[in-house]
Design a protein around this motif. Sequence first.
Motif, mmCIF file in Angstrom:
data_model
loop_
_atom_site.group_PDB
_atom_site.id
_atom_site.type_symbol
_atom_site.label_atom_id
_atom_site.label_comp_id
_atom_site.label_asym_id
_atom_site.label_seq_id
_atom_site.Cartn_x
_atom_site.Cartn_y
_atom_site.Cartn_z
ATOM 1 N N ARG A 186 -29.065 -42.842 10.828
ATOM 2 C CA ARG A 186 -29.839 -44.082 10.641
ATOM 3 C C ARG A 186 -28.933 -45.240 10.247
ATOM 4 N NH1 ARG A 186 -35.339 -41.509 7.909
ATOM 5 N NH2 ARG A 186 -35.824 -40.180 9.692
ATOM 6 N N LYS A 229 -34.543 -29.321 15.635
ATOM 7 C CA LYS A 229 -33.688 -30.278 14.940
ATOM 8 C C LYS A 229 -34.209 -30.520 13.534
ATOM 9 C CE LYS A 229 -32.704 -35.102 15.306
ATOM 10 N NZ LYS A 229 -33.107 -36.327 15.911
ATOM 11 N N TYR A 294 -21.866 -33.271 16.973
ATOM 12 C CA TYR A 294 -20.816 -34.288 16.846
ATOM 13 C C TYR A 294 -19.433 -33.646 16.841
ATOM 14 C CZ TYR A 294 -24.889 -37.063 15.710
ATOM 15 O OH TYR A 294 -26.114 -37.671 15.767
HETATM 16 C C1 PBG Z 1 -34.354 -41.126 16.772
HETATM 17 C C2 PBG Z 1 -33.425 -40.032 16.430
HETATM 18 C C3 PBG Z 1 -32.946 -39.649 15.163
HETATM 19 C C4 PBG Z 1 -31.985 -38.669 15.392
HETATM 20 C C5 PBG Z 1 -31.936 -38.448 16.755
HETATM 21 N N1 PBG Z 1 -32.854 -39.284 17.380
HETATM 22 C C6 PBG Z 1 -33.202 -40.184 13.810
HETATM 23 C C7 PBG Z 1 -34.507 -40.130 13.155
HETATM 24 O O1 PBG Z 1 -35.470 -39.487 13.572
HETATM 25 O O2 PBG Z 1 -34.566 -40.825 12.144
HETATM 26 C C8 PBG Z 1 -31.163 -38.013 14.330
HETATM 27 C C9 PBG Z 1 -29.854 -37.490 14.776
HETATM 28 C C10 PBG Z 1 -28.904 -37.196 13.689
HETATM 29 O O3 PBG Z 1 -29.190 -37.318 12.484
HETATM 30 O O4 PBG Z 1 -27.772 -36.814 14.045
HETATM 31 N N2 PBG Z 1 -35.683 -40.889 16.639
#
Ligand code: PBG
Length: 317
Positions: A186, A229, A294
Amino acid sequence: MTRETHLAPEQLVAPLFVCPGERVREPIASMPGQARLSPDLAAREAAELAELGVGSVILFGIPAEKDAEGTGAWDPDGPVPQAIRRIKAATPALNVWADVCLCEYTDHGHCGVLHGDGVDNDATLPLLARASVAYARAGADVIAPSDMMDGRVAAIRAALDDHGFEQTVIVSYAVKYASAFYGPFRDAAGSTPQFGDRRSYQMDPPNVREAIREATADVDEGADMVMVKPGLPYLDVIRAVREHVDVPVAAYQVSGEFAMLHAAAERGWIDLPRAMMETSIALRRAGADILITYFARELATLLRAQPHPAAVAETIR
Ligand code: PBG
């Protein structure tokens, strides 16, 4: 000889953050080694990843401007479509995934449009579909919706088919928890919600039956692959989803997991290459077919350095 689980570079997906401009490289403080890249440098990075055998990249956009609707998400000249075109022109064999979500593009930072204090699920669906078509038109092989609105896979599938993109694959972030581990992302994307949180659309961490319901619903709506995730805190969920669906399952080792390993290694508390390899193989062992990480570049480099049967055969000849 007796190893039950293997990791190969083609199973890896490397996330890239794409920003406007030319020759721009802005390091992301909380994600060592990661940077916001302009489309030209993203294309160069993608070519190097492909050279190392990495199978795919997934693109996140950081637009020049944000607004209430997230209109930048479907701008055909936005950083993501530009990067897609450049990557596919230079490295056509690399799979290009486009993350689809409004949170990087809305000024309030939520993943959908607002109605009062809440996110309007159904009003968000056509916007996600519009962004998906824009990325498919730019040449994306895979559309990966991460917004967690209900019904978005069906809406995106219908829109892609209507525009002649029947072959474009959908990888759904089907099982995405409202997690503390997205903090560095973020920061990188400037997508922290300006009020409230994402708990009305992302999943509650204690739930696993709900994960199966989410994954099954997305497969029924036409998802070609589903994702869980974050990764490491949810190994049991990956296993449960793997056993309930027939499509490939991807796991996303998210920004907070990456930052945590780096921070401990910086203090000399853990050995980073070993921890990186161990956490990655753990996700595979739990049942993930594909890893979004990553560490993709470092993993691929390490994996290539290890003797492979084909390389050994070459020296015998
Ligand atoms: C967007 C999104 C997010 C991530 C991937 N797509 C952030 C969220 O939901 O706030 C997080 C990826 C990461 O933390 O590596 N919706």
